[in-house]
Scaffold this motif. Structure first.
Motif, PDB file in Angstrom:
ATOM      1  N   ASP A  94     -14.276 109.599-101.271  1.00  0.00           N
ATOM      2  CA  ASP A  94     -14.702 108.510-102.151  1.00  0.00           C
ATOM      3  C   ASP A  94     -15.960 107.850-101.605  1.00  0.00           C
ATOM      4  O   ASP A  94     -16.206 107.866-100.400  1.00  0.00           O
ATOM      5  CB  ASP A  94     -13.608 107.441-102.259  1.00  0.00           C
ATOM      6  CG  ASP A  94     -12.478 107.873-103.185  1.00  0.00           C
ATOM      7  OD1 ASP A  94     -12.590 108.957-103.785  1.00  0.00           O
ATOM      8  OD2 ASP A  94     -11.490 107.122-103.286  1.00  0.00           O
ATOM      9  N   ASP A  96     -16.535 104.674-101.573  1.00  0.00           N
ATOM     10  CA  ASP A  96     -16.374 103.267-101.205  1.00  0.00           C
ATOM     11  C   ASP A  96     -15.940 103.044 -99.758  1.00  0.00           C
ATOM     12  O   ASP A  96     -15.585 101.933 -99.385  1.00  0.00           O
ATOM     13  CB  ASP A  96     -15.382 102.589-102.154  1.00  0.00           C
ATOM     14  CG  ASP A  96     -14.005 103.227-102.095  1.00  0.00           C
ATOM     15  OD1 ASP A  96     -13.840 104.205-101.348  1.00  0.00           O
ATOM     16  OD2 ASP A  96     -13.106 102.745-102.802  1.00  0.00           O
ATOM     17  N   GLN A  98     -13.274 103.808 -98.335  1.00  0.00           N
ATOM     18  CA  GLN A  98     -11.835 103.659 -98.093  1.00  0.00           C
ATOM     19  C   GLN A  98     -11.331 104.865 -97.317  1.00  0.00           C
ATOM     20  O   GLN A  98     -10.368 104.775 -96.570  1.00  0.00           O
ATOM     21  CB  GLN A  98     -11.081 103.542 -99.413  1.00  0.00           C
ATOM     22  CG  GLN A  98     -11.206 102.178-100.030  1.00  0.00           C
ATOM     23  CD  GLN A  98     -10.173 101.993-101.122  1.00  0.00           C
ATOM     24  OE1 GLN A  98     -10.305 102.522-102.205  1.00  0.00           O
ATOM     25  NE2 GLN A  98      -9.143 101.235-100.816  1.00  0.00           N
ATOM     26  N   ARG A 197      -6.124 103.942 -94.319  1.00  0.00           N
ATOM     27  CA  ARG A 197      -6.992 103.733 -95.476  1.00  0.00           C
ATOM     28  C   ARG A 197      -7.567 102.331 -95.389  1.00  0.00           C
ATOM     29  O   ARG A 197      -6.831 101.349 -95.431  1.00  0.00           O
ATOM     30  CB  ARG A 197      -6.202 103.909 -96.764  1.00  0.00           C
ATOM     31  CG  ARG A 197      -7.084 103.824 -97.991  1.00  0.00           C
ATOM     32  CD  ARG A 197      -6.549 104.735 -99.070  1.00  0.00           C
ATOM     33  NE  ARG A 197      -7.125 104.479-100.379  1.00  0.00           N
ATOM     34  CZ  ARG A 197      -8.104 105.191-100.905  1.00  0.00           C
ATOM     35  NH1 ARG A 197      -8.644 106.169-100.216  1.00  0.00           N
ATOM     36  NH2 ARG A 197      -8.544 104.934-102.120  1.00  0.00           N
ATOM     37  N   ARG A 200     -11.915  98.624 -99.329  1.00  0.00           N
ATOM     38  CA  ARG A 200     -13.204  98.944 -99.902  1.00  0.00           C
ATOM     39  C   ARG A 200     -14.301  98.231 -99.111  1.00  0.00           C
ATOM     40  O   ARG A 200     -14.187  97.036 -98.875  1.00  0.00           O
ATOM     41  CB  ARG A 200     -13.203  98.417-101.325  1.00  0.00           C
ATOM     42  CG  ARG A 200     -13.868  99.294-102.285  1.00  0.00           C
ATOM     43  CD  ARG A 200     -13.628  98.758-103.672  1.00  0.00           C
ATOM     44  NE  ARG A 200     -13.654  99.892-104.563  1.00  0.00           N
ATOM     45  CZ  ARG A 200     -14.790 100.512-104.870  1.00  0.00           C
ATOM     46  NH1 ARG A 200     -15.939 100.068-104.418  1.00  0.00           N
ATOM     47  NH2 ARG A 200     -14.756 101.562-105.649  1.00  0.00           N
TER      48      ARG A 200
HETATM   49 MG    MG Z   1     -11.407 103.121-103.644  1.00  0.00          MG
END
Ligand code: MG
Ligand code: UDP
Length: 332
Positions: A94, A96, A98, A197, A200
């Motif tokens: 991703d 972002d 994360q 994780r 963001r």
């Molecule tokens: Mg995300």
């Protein structure tokens, strides 16, 4: 020193201008020791994401950019990246942050050890709402219990796929794409690496409830026919209830003819049996639907991961994938 293989990193981007510079910097730092390409797929961003990407592409020819004509969604963006990736292995990540890019080397070394799919397993989710955590928790377990393939729980799209797996996914013509399920369907040797994780890094989630709901529906309908089968079980249950109730009601009517309202017995018995009959009929249609759905998906019937002693060019060329210690030593 660059590695003897080529890696592709696929990054779907939708309105991520707030985080992209950090993502780019961290990816460059992590990938320094590899031979790689960064494939950014701009999924119809309305902010300055695309001009930023174009700028980087003009400075660095390892940066490749695909721009969609409008917002098609995360899964189509990932699919496009997989389609145009040239690497011997492809990492989906991703934009972002994360999914920390620093986990990529661990994925690559698992791939070097012979795994074809290395998925990230989320140990913990920071900065996400309770409602998102709970729905995700419940959903992954539900999906696993109903699905026909082995989809690992708590893993998102952050993963490494070897070239053979990418080829299989690219060959799957279905239009409702759930890449995690498709990876699980492909088979091959799979393993997970766990990671935390992160929250963001900037910007907000591009996955509103509406998109999550559609993704969940795609996941279930693409990888399970269990909901269709539930109808059949429901029909059996209703028929069973109808049978018991009919016997009891008719017995009551015969023994004490005036104890029930006139006409009630016949109405109840009719309603129960008609209900069972209708559900049963829907269940039968459901079974046929399941076959139609399977046929319409046009997935390959099977996937061959390795073959020995064939000279058919369509079969994968195989170097025996045995650990060094097990390699055959002369005899035989
Ligand atoms: Mg995300
Ligand atoms: N994304 C995309 N198209 C969309 C929605 C999201 O390409 O329609 C990208 C987004 O830019 C990000 C990734 O998909 O790189 C995951 O989205 P997001 O982080 O918003 O989802 P969440 O982590 O909140 O589930």
């Amino acid at each position: 020193m660059a590695t003897p293989y080529h890696l592709s990193i696929v990054i779907p981007v939708y309105n991520e201008v707030a985080v992209l510079p950090q993502t780019y910097a961290r990816l460059l730092a992590v990938m320094e020791t590899y031979d790689y390409e960064l494939i950014f797929v701009d999924d119809g961003s309305q902010d300055a994401s695309l001009s930023l990407l174009q700028h980087w592409a003009s400075l660095n020819n390892r940066v490749k950019v695909l721009a969609f004509s409008r917002n098609f969604g995360h899964q189509p963006a990932v699919s496009a990246g997989l389609h145009f990736a040239k690497g011997d292995a492809v990492v989906l990540i991703d934009a972002d942050l994360q999914d920390p890019p620093e986990v990529i080397p661990a994925m690559v070394s698992a791939w070097e050890d012979g795994y074809d799919v290395v998925y990230g397993v989320r140990q913990d989710r920071e900065g996400e709402s309770w409602s998102k955590k709970i729905t995700a928790y419940v959903f992954y377990r539900f999906l696993r219990s109903v699905s026909d393939v082995d989809i690992p729980v708590d893993s998102g799209d952050f993963r490494l796929l070897s070239r053979p797996v990418v080829n299989v996914i690219n060959a799957m013509p279905e239009s409702h794409r759930f890449v995690r399920g498709m990876t699980a369907w492909a088979g091959f040797r799979q393993t997970g690496v766990s990671y935390r994780r992160a929250a963001r890094a900037a910007g907000e989630s591009k996955y509103p409830w509406r998109k999550m709901w559609h993704l969940s529906l795609d996941a279930v309908t693409s990888f399970s026919v269990a909901p269709l089968r539930w109808v059949r079980r429901g029909a059996l249950t209703v028929a069973f209830v109808a049978l018991i109730a009919s016997v009891l009601l008719i017995r009551q009517k015969l023994l004490y003819p005036h104890s029930l309202i006139l006409g009630w017995t016949s109405v109840m018995v009719t309603i129960l049996w008609l209900g069972a009959l209708q559900l049963g009929a829907i269940g039968i249609i459901g079974e046929y639907m399941a076959h139609v759905v399977d046929q319409v998906r046009q997935r390959p019937l099977y996937v061959i991961s390795r073959a020995w002693n064939f000279d058919d060019p369509s079969l994968p060329v195989t170097a025996p994938l045995l650990p060094r210690s097990q390699k055959i030593s002369g005899e035989g």
